[in-house]
Design an enzyme around this catalytic site. Structure first.
Site, mmCIF file in Angstrom:
data_model
loop_
_atom_site.group_PDB
_atom_site.id
_atom_site.type_symbol
_atom_site.label_atom_id
_atom_site.label_comp_id
_atom_site.label_asym_id
_atom_site.label_seq_id
_atom_site.Cartn_x
_atom_site.Cartn_y
_atom_site.Cartn_z
ATOM 1 N N HIS A 148 -0.031 0.827 -8.068
ATOM 2 C CA HIS A 148 -1.209 1.471 -8.388
ATOM 3 C C HIS A 148 -1.254 2.722 -7.573
ATOM 4 C CE1 HIS A 148 -5.369 2.042 -6.440
ATOM 5 N NE2 HIS A 148 -4.445 1.903 -4.664
ATOM 6 N N GLU A 149 0.386 2.274 -6.260
ATOM 7 C CA GLU A 149 0.332 3.768 -5.913
ATOM 8 C C GLU A 149 1.432 5.095 -6.576
ATOM 9 O OE1 GLU A 149 -1.154 3.908 -2.405
ATOM 10 O OE2 GLU A 149 -1.277 2.162 -2.729
ATOM 11 N N GLU A 160 -9.841 5.137 -5.937
ATOM 12 C CA GLU A 160 -9.354 4.200 -6.178
ATOM 13 C C GLU A 160 -9.458 2.721 -7.507
ATOM 14 O OE1 GLU A 160 -7.249 2.468 -3.943
ATOM 15 O OE2 GLU A 160 -7.077 4.660 -2.808
ATOM 16 N N HIS A 165 -1.370 6.595 -7.955
ATOM 17 C CA HIS A 165 -1.859 7.795 -7.038
ATOM 18 C C HIS A 165 -0.888 9.281 -7.624
ATOM 19 C CE1 HIS A 165 -5.354 5.789 -5.339
ATOM 20 N NE2 HIS A 165 -4.722 4.900 -5.348
#
Length: 292
Positions: free
Chosen positions: A139-140, A222, A143
């Protein structure tokens, strides 16, 4: 009360800097052209400076420690996972930091996608399985690969510019109307005081309204990062990670950092001002394969 005082003092300081720069450059702030230049300059400067200093600010805010050499098996696994996922997304491996916090959390920051930082809490390392933590890291990494930090800076800069421009444009009109209805001495000084009060009030109101835009973008960031993580490691792992976040303590990170964390404060007084969607909505989006 302290925040209001700081806001007023900051606004006064910004106005003084505005006046100095406009005087030195010869730009007239009472023209649309001059006001637009001034608004753009100061609308973007704060956002860009925050982006440039983001890694330093982030590490200091959570008292994080950059891991250069693994000290245990968990850190070895963490470094290897970040390295593999970075290769998968075609970016240079970001720096890795660990910070002490009981909540399950992680965040990514940095001015460039190839010069970024990923930080994870000890609460995450202690309470998540490897599969769940793998999904959070993905997830990071998403980003970073998507350039979300830079895009967020641009969005914030544009929003700031419009807030400053509209506030001061309307303040000038209001102060001019009020001064035209007075025949008193020291009109110019009183006019400046009215301008300051009105512009401060309008910037506060428009700033609150503008945060709806930036928070909307933050929430959609998100969703897309969740979807990207699901593509990288599997939807089941990402859903399991989000379910695990439900058991976490309330995030301890500062308000300035929480928008960059995977586990944010979604229970805002008004959902329009929440930096993160609810965990239930994020899980539902993954089940429905939205944003994928």
């Amino acid at each position: 009360m302290t925040r209001i005082v700081l806001f007023l003092l900051t606004n006064l300081a910004v106005m003084l800097i505005f006046s100095l720069i406009l005087f030195l450059t010869g730009i007239q702030s009472n023209t649309i052209y001059g006001l637009l230049i001034m608004s753009g300059l100061f609308g973007f400067s704060g956002s860009i400076l925050s982006l440039i200093l983001s890694k330093w600010i982030a590490l200091r805010s959570v008292n994080g420690e950059i891991i250069t050499h693994p000290r245990n098996e968990v850190e070895s696994w963490l470094i290897n996972t970040v390295r593999q996922q970075s290769i998968q997304k075609g970016i240079i491996m970001p720096q890795i930091a660990v910070y002490h916090a009981t909540d399950i959390n992680a965040f990514a920051t940095g001015a460039r996608r190839n010069s970024a930082l990923i930080a994870v809490s000890t609460g995450l390392l202690e309470n998540m399985t490897h599969h769940e933590a793998e999904a959070v890291i993905a997830h990071e990494i998403s980003h970073i690969a998507n350039g979300d930090m830079i895009t967020m800076t641009l969005v914030q800069g544009v929003v700031n510019t419009f807030v400053i421009f509209i506030s001061r444009f309307l303040s000038q009109i209001i102060s001019n109307v009020m001064s035209s209805n007075r025949n008193e001495n020291n009109t110019e000084e009183k006019n400046s005081f009215v301008y300051f009060l009105v512009s401060t009030f309008l910037e506060l109101i428009f700033g609150i309204l503008a945060s709806i835009i930036t928070m909307w973008f933050s929430r959609h960031r998100e969703f897309y990062a969740d979807a990207s993580s699901a593509k990288m490691v599997g939807r089941e792992k990402m859903i399991a990670a989000l379910n695990r976040l439900k058991t976490s303590h309330e995030p301890q990170e500062s308000d300035s950092m929480i928008a960059f964390c995977i586990n944010g404060k979604s229970k805002s007084f008004l959902k329009l001002f929440a930096s993160h969607p609810s965990l239930e909505n994020r899980i539902e989006a993954l089940y429905n394969q939205e944003y994928m």
